[in-house]
Design a protein around this motif. Structure first.
Motif, PDB file in Angstrom:
ATOM      1  N   LYS A   1       0.846  -1.195   0.000  1.00  0.00           N
ATOM      2  CA  LYS A   1       0.000   0.000   0.000  1.00  0.00           C
ATOM      3  C   LYS A   1       0.884   1.249   0.000  1.00  0.00           C
ATOM      4  CE  LYS A   1      -3.795   2.185   2.598  1.00  0.00           C
ATOM      5  NZ  LYS A   1      -4.641   2.068   3.816  1.00  0.00           N
ATOM      6  N   ILE A   2       0.626   2.150  -0.938  1.00  0.00           N
ATOM      7  CA  ILE A   2       1.409   3.380  -1.053  1.00  0.00           C
ATOM      8  C   ILE A   2       0.497   4.569  -0.768  1.00  0.00           C
ATOM      9  CG2 ILE A   2       2.837   4.808  -2.564  1.00  0.00           C
ATOM     10  CD1 ILE A   2       3.476   2.279  -4.177  1.00  0.00           C
ATOM     11  N   VAL A   3       0.826   5.331   0.277  1.00  0.00           N
ATOM     12  CA  VAL A   3       0.053   6.516   0.665  1.00  0.00           C
ATOM     13  C   VAL A   3       0.857   7.753   0.276  1.00  0.00           C
ATOM     14  CG1 VAL A   3      -0.998   7.785   2.572  1.00  0.00           C
ATOM     15  CG2 VAL A   3      -1.000   5.269   2.584  1.00  0.00           C
ATOM     16  N   ARG A   4       0.264   8.633  -0.524  1.00  0.00           N
ATOM     17  CA  ARG A   4       0.995   9.797  -1.041  1.00  0.00           C
ATOM     18  C   ARG A   4       0.519  11.090  -0.380  1.00  0.00           C
ATOM     19  NH1 ARG A   4       0.485   6.552  -5.690  1.00  0.00           N
ATOM     20  NH2 ARG A   4       2.542   5.793  -6.337  1.00  0.00           N
ATOM     21  N   ASN A   5       1.491  11.903   0.029  1.00  0.00           N
ATOM     22  CA  ASN A   5       1.213  13.209   0.608  1.00  0.00           C
ATOM     23  C   ASN A   5       1.390  14.289  -0.454  1.00  0.00           C
ATOM     24  OD1 ASN A   5       0.967  12.288   3.433  1.00  0.00           O
ATOM     25  ND2 ASN A   5       3.128  11.789   3.180  1.00  0.00           N
ATOM     26  N   LYS A   6       0.486  15.207  -0.509  1.00  0.00           N
ATOM     27  CA  LYS A   6       0.541  16.293  -1.482  1.00  0.00           C
ATOM     28  C   LYS A   6       1.588  17.317  -1.060  1.00  0.00           C
ATOM     29  CE  LYS A   6      -2.420  19.664  -3.814  1.00  0.00           C
ATOM     30  NZ  LYS A   6      -3.799  20.227  -3.878  1.00  0.00           N
ATOM     31  N   ILE A   7       2.547  17.604  -1.951  1.00  0.00           N
ATOM     32  CA  ILE A   7       3.573  18.599  -1.622  1.00  0.00           C
ATOM     33  C   ILE A   7       2.970  19.997  -1.633  1.00  0.00           C
ATOM     34  CG2 ILE A   7       5.470  17.208  -2.523  1.00  0.00           C
ATOM     35  CD1 ILE A   7       5.504  19.219  -4.937  1.00  0.00           C
ATOM     36  N   VAL A   8       3.617  20.932  -0.933  1.00  0.00           N
ATOM     37  CA  VAL A   8       3.124  22.313  -0.879  1.00  0.00           C
ATOM     38  C   VAL A   8       3.157  22.936  -2.269  1.00  0.00           C
ATOM     39  CG1 VAL A   8       3.549  24.618   0.071  1.00  0.00           C
ATOM     40  CG2 VAL A   8       3.797  22.583   1.530  1.00  0.00           C
ATOM     41  N   ASN A   9       4.337  22.933  -2.907  1.00  0.00           N
ATOM     42  CA  ASN A   9       4.464  23.353  -4.308  1.00  0.00           C
ATOM     43  C   ASN A   9       5.855  22.971  -4.824  1.00  0.00           C
ATOM     44  OD1 ASN A   9       6.356  25.644  -3.835  1.00  0.00           O
ATOM     45  ND2 ASN A   9       4.567  26.567  -2.833  1.00  0.00           N
ATOM     46  N   PHE A  10       5.997  22.967  -6.144  1.00  0.00           N
ATOM     47  CA  PHE A  10       7.265  22.550  -6.745  1.00  0.00           C
ATOM     48  C   PHE A  10       8.381  23.558  -6.481  1.00  0.00           C
ATOM     49  CE2 PHE A  10       5.048  19.407  -9.440  1.00  0.00           C
ATOM     50  CZ  PHE A  10       5.949  18.360  -9.317  1.00  0.00           C
TER      51      PHE A  10
ATOM     52  N   THR B   1      14.558  23.803  -1.755  1.00  0.00           N
ATOM     53  CA  THR B   1      15.059  23.060  -0.596  1.00  0.00           C
ATOM     54  C   THR B   1      15.624  21.687  -0.957  1.00  0.00           C
ATOM     55  OG1 THR B   1      12.889  22.062  -0.165  1.00  0.00           O
ATOM     56  CG2 THR B   1      13.373  24.187   0.896  1.00  0.00           C
ATOM     57  N   GLY B   2      15.202  21.161  -2.116  1.00  0.00           N
ATOM     58  CA  GLY B   2      15.589  19.798  -2.467  1.00  0.00           C
ATOM     59  C   GLY B   2      14.823  18.753  -1.673  1.00  0.00           C
ATOM     60  N   MET B   3      13.740  19.182  -0.991  1.00  0.00           N
ATOM     61  CA  MET B   3      12.963  18.266  -0.162  1.00  0.00           C
ATOM     62  C   MET B   3      11.485  18.313  -0.543  1.00  0.00           C
ATOM     63  SD  MET B   3      14.699  18.558   3.626  1.00  0.00           S
ATOM     64  CE  MET B   3      14.604  20.338   3.812  1.00  0.00           C
ATOM     65  N   THR B   4      10.802  17.190  -0.374  1.00  0.00           N
ATOM     66  CA  THR B   4       9.384  17.081  -0.715  1.00  0.00           C
ATOM     67  C   THR B   4       8.547  17.512   0.493  1.00  0.00           C
ATOM     68  OG1 THR B   4       9.561  14.746  -0.132  1.00  0.00           O
ATOM     69  CG2 THR B   4       9.673  15.303  -2.466  1.00  0.00           C
ATOM     70  N   ILE B   5       8.364  18.815   0.612  1.00  0.00           N
ATOM     71  CA  ILE B   5       7.706  19.384   1.795  1.00  0.00           C
ATOM     72  C   ILE B   5       6.181  19.281   1.661  1.00  0.00           C
ATOM     73  CG2 ILE B   5       7.346  21.503   3.121  1.00  0.00           C
ATOM     74  CD1 ILE B   5      10.213  22.269   2.413  1.00  0.00           C
ATOM     75  N   SER B   6       5.567  18.700   2.684  1.00  0.00           N
ATOM     76  CA  SER B   6       4.122  18.471   2.682  1.00  0.00           C
ATOM     77  C   SER B   6       3.586  18.638   4.093  1.00  0.00           C
ATOM     78  CB  SER B   6       3.826  17.057   2.174  1.00  0.00           C
ATOM     79  OG  SER B   6       2.496  16.684   2.447  1.00  0.00           O
ATOM     80  N   THR B   7       2.373  19.181   4.181  1.00  0.00           N
ATOM     81  CA  THR B   7       1.719  19.271   5.493  1.00  0.00           C
ATOM     82  C   THR B   7       0.962  17.982   5.814  1.00  0.00           C
ATOM     83  OG1 THR B   7      -0.202  20.342   4.465  1.00  0.00           O
ATOM     84  CG2 THR B   7       1.493  21.780   5.392  1.00  0.00           C
ATOM     85  N   ASP B   8       0.627  17.215   4.767  1.00  0.00           N
ATOM     86  CA  ASP B   8      -0.153  15.986   4.977  1.00  0.00           C
ATOM     87  C   ASP B   8       0.593  14.969   5.834  1.00  0.00           C
ATOM     88  OD1 ASP B   8      -1.996  17.143   3.342  1.00  0.00           O
ATOM     89  OD2 ASP B   8      -1.660  15.838   1.614  1.00  0.00           O
ATOM     90  N   ILE B   9       1.909  14.913   5.687  1.00  0.00           N
ATOM     91  CA  ILE B   9       2.676  13.897   6.409  1.00  0.00           C
ATOM     92  C   ILE B   9       2.582  14.112   7.920  1.00  0.00           C
ATOM     93  CG2 ILE B   9       4.866  15.171   6.264  1.00  0.00           C
ATOM     94  CD1 ILE B   9       6.308  12.505   6.131  1.00  0.00           C
ATOM     95  N   MET B  10       2.493  15.362   8.333  1.00  0.00           N
ATOM     96  CA  MET B  10       2.367  15.636   9.772  1.00  0.00           C
ATOM     97  C   MET B  10       1.080  15.039  10.324  1.00  0.00           C
ATOM     98  SD  MET B  10       3.885  19.499  10.201  1.00  0.00           S
ATOM     99  CE  MET B  10       3.036  20.258   8.837  1.00  0.00           C
TER     100      MET B  10
END
Length: 398
Positions: free
Chosen positions: A64-73, A79-88
């Motif tokens: 099962k793969i759960v994907r978090n929506k990134i803030v923006n590209f 930053t080189g990082m996939t920043i998302s609020t969903d993961i929190m």
């Protein structure tokens, strides 16, 4: 066991980085052995091309793969990082529901969030850097900043860290990780994909390469640290100085910010007409490419491992890698290729010429490689080592 994997990008079957392939293969292998595996990742397919996937949840091979929506590209590029609020929200709600939490890669936003909630709820976790600990590249200053503010704490508080090789274990120790917290587990490959190789010539036919032409193959991201320029210089020397005209250089993989420089170099060295770029290929087409190749060159001097070399060997194709890398030790031990000093263009060109000119040598190296890989790098065997480490961590929790 209920196992959570955390990784920045995972979109099977588009597995354009070695770590993506490893995470997916470990997940499948653990699932086959009866474990429930959930992978927490972002909705990015490719950062450079600004591609995203729309599905929030997927299931691939019982994983099962759960994907978090990134803030923006833009923020991801800076930053080189996939920043998302969903993961929190996910980790705050569900982190306590897993027997094992296994973080993949090192300098990621996901690991910052994981560390915060692991500390808050007293949750143990494992970390596997996949060769990303080093700081001797153009981004060394940014890496120092991450390490000072997040990285050292992340390593210090991990219950276990997993190293691919003794060399990576030493890197962990140089960053303060005690030896007893380090488990060394090599990467493997899914040998079921290589049990029956495609017929010779299928890749050449698809890309209109003459049957009598030999293929020098590069598989991987087109990035400055991967040694693509080194390979092109050696190919130009082979073709123009050694007068070997019977080989075409095939470069398979996505652009990672270096393609324009590579094409400019090819033009300057007058080899543009004999180099083929295919872009990203499916796993089946990559196996066809390896099968048709006379040799696979994977020359990055900073490679922590290099699955490409094992995949090529499984296809009975010899390899050339950079000296003083972990894969050089494996190639030499298995006698399925050669290693060369990084930057030594004439030596590399000479090795290419030797392999391309000697059919018996090529066949012997190919047979050695396939036998060695099938005997030593089967995921089903390697997965047992992960289960052992997971058992140690869960026992410690009790």
């Amino acid at each position: 066991m209920r196992i959570l994997f955390i990784t920045p990008i995972l979109v099977p079957p588009i597995l354009w980085a070695g770590s993506h392939r490893v995470v997916y293969d470990i997940s499948k292998a653990l699932s086959k052995r009866g474990h429930e595996v959930i992978v927490l990742t972002s909705d990015i397919i490719n950062i450079k091309e600004k591609k995203k996937i729309n599905s929030k949840i997927d299931t691939c091979n019982h994983v099962k793969i759960v994907r978090n929506k990134i803030v923006n590209f833009k923020l991801t590029e800076i930053t080189g990082m996939t920043i998302s609020t969903d993961i929190m929200a996910f980790l705050k709600k569900a982190l306590k529901d897993f027997d094992v939490v296994h973080a993949h890669e090192y300098r990621t936003y996901e690991n910052i969030v994981l560390h915060h909630y692991a500390k808050k709820y007293d949750i143990t976790y494992l970390l596997q850097a996949h060769g990303s600990l080093r700081r001797d590249d153009p981004k060394r200053s940014l890496k120092w900043v991450y390490d000072i503010f997040f990285g050292y704490s992340l390593l210090k508080d991990a219950s276990k860290v997993i190293a691919l090789t003794p060399t990576e274990a030493e890197q962990y120790m140089s960053m303060g990780v005690p030896k007893e917290k380090i488990a060394i587990i090599p990467n493997g490959i899914d040998l079921s994909e290589y049990a029956e190789l495609p017929p010779k010539g299928s890749f050449k036919k698809k890309f209109n390469i003459p049957e009598d032409r030999k293929i020098i193959l590069y598989l991987g991201r087109i990035h400055k640290i991967k040694g693509v320029d080194f390979l092109i210089r050696a190919y130009a020397y082979l073709k123009n100085k050694m007068d070997f005209k019977d080989a075409v250089l095939v470069i398979v993989g996505p652009d990672d910010g270096y393609l324009s420089e590579v094409k400019s170099l090819m033009h300057d060295l007058s080899v543009s007409n004999s180099v083929l770029f295919t872009g990203l290929l499916s796993e089946k087409d990559k196996i066809k490419a390896c099968t048709d190749a006379s040799i696979v060159a994977y020359l990055g001097p900073f490679e922590p491992y290099g699955l490409v070399s094992l995949e090529a060997a499984a296809c009975e194709t010899p390899v050339i890698v950079a000296q003083e890398t972990p894969m050089a030790e494996i190639v030499n031990r298995g006698k399925f290729g050669f290693s060369v000093k990084y930057g030594d263009v004439i030596s590399l060109a000479s090795m290419l010429h030797r392999v391309l000119s000697d059919k018996e040598l090529t066949e012997n190296l190919g047979r050695n490689g396939r036998r060695y890989v099938f005997n030593n790098f089967d995921w089903s065997k390697i997965t047992e080592k992960y289960e052992q480490v997971y058992g140690e961590v869960t026992n410690d929790k009790r």
